[in-house]
Design an enzyme around this catalytic site. Structure first.
Site, PDB file in Angstrom:
ATOM      1  N   PHE A  21     -24.666 -39.504 -12.120  1.00  0.00           N
ATOM      2  CA  PHE A  21     -23.318 -39.133 -11.654  1.00  0.00           C
ATOM      3  C   PHE A  21     -22.871 -39.980 -10.453  1.00  0.00           C
ATOM      4  CE2 PHE A  21     -21.041 -35.621  -9.058  1.00  0.00           C
ATOM      5  CZ  PHE A  21     -19.795 -36.019  -9.513  1.00  0.00           C
ATOM      6  N   ILE A  22     -23.583 -39.902  -9.369  1.00  0.00           N
ATOM      7  CA  ILE A  22     -23.111 -40.581  -8.150  1.00  0.00           C
ATOM      8  C   ILE A  22     -23.397 -42.081  -8.221  1.00  0.00           C
ATOM      9  CG2 ILE A  22     -23.226 -40.584  -5.627  1.00  0.00           C
ATOM     10  CD1 ILE A  22     -24.258 -37.626  -5.892  1.00  0.00           C
ATOM     11  N   PHE A  90     -30.713 -43.716  -5.691  1.00  0.00           N
ATOM     12  CA  PHE A  90     -30.201 -42.430  -6.189  1.00  0.00           C
ATOM     13  C   PHE A  90     -31.212 -41.723  -7.088  1.00  0.00           C
ATOM     14  CE2 PHE A  90     -26.375 -45.078  -5.672  1.00  0.00           C
ATOM     15  CZ  PHE A  90     -25.568 -44.245  -4.923  1.00  0.00           C
ATOM     16  N   LYS A  94     -32.750 -33.251  -9.189  1.00  0.00           N
ATOM     17  CA  LYS A  94     -31.812 -32.626  -8.230  1.00  0.00           C
ATOM     18  C   LYS A  94     -31.534 -31.142  -8.435  1.00  0.00           C
ATOM     19  CE  LYS A  94     -27.609 -33.685 -10.781  1.00  0.00           C
ATOM     20  NZ  LYS A  94     -26.202 -34.025 -10.727  1.00  0.00           N
ATOM     21  N   SER A 134     -29.503 -34.872   1.161  1.00  0.00           N
ATOM     22  CA  SER A 134     -28.698 -33.707   0.788  1.00  0.00           C
ATOM     23  C   SER A 134     -28.530 -32.780   1.984  1.00  0.00           C
ATOM     24  CB  SER A 134     -29.433 -32.959  -0.333  1.00  0.00           C
ATOM     25  OG  SER A 134     -28.923 -31.669  -0.481  1.00  0.00           O
ATOM     26  N   TYR A 158     -36.891 -28.729  -3.701  1.00  0.00           N
ATOM     27  CA  TYR A 158     -35.971 -29.868  -3.811  1.00  0.00           C
ATOM     28  C   TYR A 158     -35.565 -30.362  -2.418  1.00  0.00           C
ATOM     29  CZ  TYR A 158     -31.519 -32.304  -4.210  1.00  0.00           C
ATOM     30  OH  TYR A 158     -30.504 -33.221  -4.067  1.00  0.00           O
ATOM     31  N   LYS A 162     -36.503 -33.900  -0.110  1.00  0.00           N
ATOM     32  CA  LYS A 162     -35.547 -34.786   0.576  1.00  0.00           C
ATOM     33  C   LYS A 162     -35.934 -34.948   2.051  1.00  0.00           C
ATOM     34  CE  LYS A 162     -32.744 -35.678  -2.836  1.00  0.00           C
ATOM     35  NZ  LYS A 162     -32.621 -37.029  -3.394  1.00  0.00           N
ATOM     36  N   ARG A 301     -25.908 -15.064  -5.736  1.00  0.00           N
ATOM     37  CA  ARG A 301     -26.968 -15.878  -6.359  1.00  0.00           C
ATOM     38  C   ARG A 301     -28.102 -16.028  -5.349  1.00  0.00           C
ATOM     39  NH1 ARG A 301     -25.339 -21.899  -8.298  1.00  0.00           N
ATOM     40  NH2 ARG A 301     -25.089 -22.138  -6.050  1.00  0.00           N
TER      41      ARG A 301
END
Ligand code: NAD
Ligand code: UD1
Length: 346
Positions: A21-22, A90, A94, A134, A158, A162, A301
């Site tokens: 995506f990015i 990248f 994720k 992130s 996750y 990072k 959530r």
């Protein structure tokens, strides 16, 4: 910009995860700015068709190698084959939920991949790196706006992967003054390329709000479930800093310029500095598509926080960069991509 108009001499950037995506949106901007682009992607969360779409949009073809960033021998061959000026990293996994179920995969791919990449970069005397970090590295208990010096305490594997990478990159930069590393902390990337030819293509049921909304709007999902309306926010729903993916991509080029004259390691937030609630985003989206969407309020959530948005002073001051596109552009472009460009996943 037409590539011929660029005043920059052609230079080559390795974009790991460039079919994602990015990375795909950033590759377009690199090509348009006159850089040559080499994409390395194992296609674990993307397809080779994205490479053709990048070429259609940018008017120039990126080189593409299907392979894994953890393959050191492959990286060594790529670095030996042609001079690379910088790496945009990248490639990685994720999903927060997936990382809770399979933490070793996350540490192996994200942390392990970065270690292999940095080793091979050093071997090839290549020291310029822009890394995808992130906002999940920040502590959930700290109130926004989140600045780069806010407390760090990611709540899941996750985010911890990072933060581990940021730590190792900082340690690495301290070993050799040639390293120039920017760790860009993304807030909530959303939207798509304005042509509708590139965008986000989540696997399975989308976890993130924007792709979920798009699927409700095109009838793939019956309704949006708003995850809680009892947060301490003005309308009770969660607040986030949604940043258009093209603004985010532009931030990477600004970081690359910055690193040319600023060695060392630096972490920089990429956000808009503004927070919007779930209902703000839903209503902006409904205005764009001209109809209301079915929605109901569900429970919170697990793992969600009430509010998160960026302090953007560092990006503005050091990179001379700030976001330009607002919520409406994010919704319009995401919707155009959903209607015209996004192929269904098999
Ligand atoms: P994405 O999944 O669309 O893109 C990542 C790409 O990397 C995919 O094309 C995938 O096939 C590839 N890849 C994964 N592991 C690889 C490996 N070992 N070797 C080679 N290729 C590999 O994700 P994205 O949204 O474009 O995110 C890009 C980066 O930004 C990721 O590192 C992600 O953690 C980070 N990030 C994303 C968000 C977000 O909301 N999208 C937010 C913060 C940070
Ligand atoms: C999620 C990840 C975060 C990651 C970010 C990437 C979690 C817990 N966090 O963050 O680590 O960096 O994506 O963009 O997964 N919402 C709904 N209904 C939905 C989907 C979302 O109400 O169907 C709400 C959420 O509760 C939240 C907001 O929309 O308030 C944004 O959610 P999302 O897009 O998933 O992003 P984050 O929660 O910020």
């Amino acid at each position: 910009m037409n590539p011929q108009e660029s005043t920059r001499p052609p230079r080559r950037v390795l974009v790991t995860g460039g079919a994602g995506f990015i990375g795909s949106h950033t590759s377009v901007l690199l090509l348009e700015a006159g850089y040559d682009v080499l994409i390395l992607d194992n296609l674990s969360n993307s397809t080779v068709e994205v490479v053709a779409a990048i070429e259609r949009v940018a008017g120039r073809r990126p080189d593409f190698v299907c392979g894994d960033v953890r393959d050191g021998a492959l990286l060594a061959r790529l670095f030996a084959r042609s001079a690379i000026a910088a790496v945009f990293h990248f490639a990685g996994l994720k999903s927060v939920a997936e990382s809770l179920a399979a933490p070793l995969d996350y540490y192996a791919n994200n942390v392990g991949g970065t270690i292999v990449l940095c080793r091979e970069m050093a071997e090839a005397s290549l020291h310029t790196l822009v890394f995808s970090s992130s906002a999940t590295v920040y502590s959930a208990s700290h109130a926004p706006p989140l600045s780069e010096s806010s407390p760090l305490d990611p709540a899941q594997p996750y985010g911890r992967s990072k933060l581990m990478i940021e730590t190792l990159l900082g340690d690495l930069a301290a070993t050799d003054p040639r390293w120039a590393i920017a760790s860009l902390r993304y807030f909530n990337p959303a939207g798509a390329h304005e042509t509708g030819a590139l965008g986000e293509r989540p696997k399975g049921i989308p976890n993130n709000l924007m792709p979920y909304l798009c699927q409700v709007a095109c009838g793939e999902r019956p309704e949006l479930i708003v995850h809680g309306n009892d947060y301490p926010t003005p309308d009770g729903t969660g607040i986030r800093d949604y940043i258009h993916v093209m603004d985010l991509a532009q931030g990477h080029l600004a970081a690359l310029d910055y690193l040319e004259t600023h060695p060392g390691f630096i972490a920089i937030n990429l956000g808009t500095g503004r927070g919007y609630s779930v209902l703000d985003l839903v209503e902006a989206f409904e205005r764009v598509i001209g109809r209301t969407l079915p929605r109901r309020i569900g429970p919170r959530r697990p793992g969600d926080i009430a509010a998160s948005w960026a302090a953007v002073d560092r990006a503005r001051e050091l990179l001379g960069w700030q976001s330009e596109r607002g919520l409406e552009a994010i919704c319009r472009d995401a919707w155009r991509w959903t209607c015209t460009g996004c192929p269904p996943r098999s």
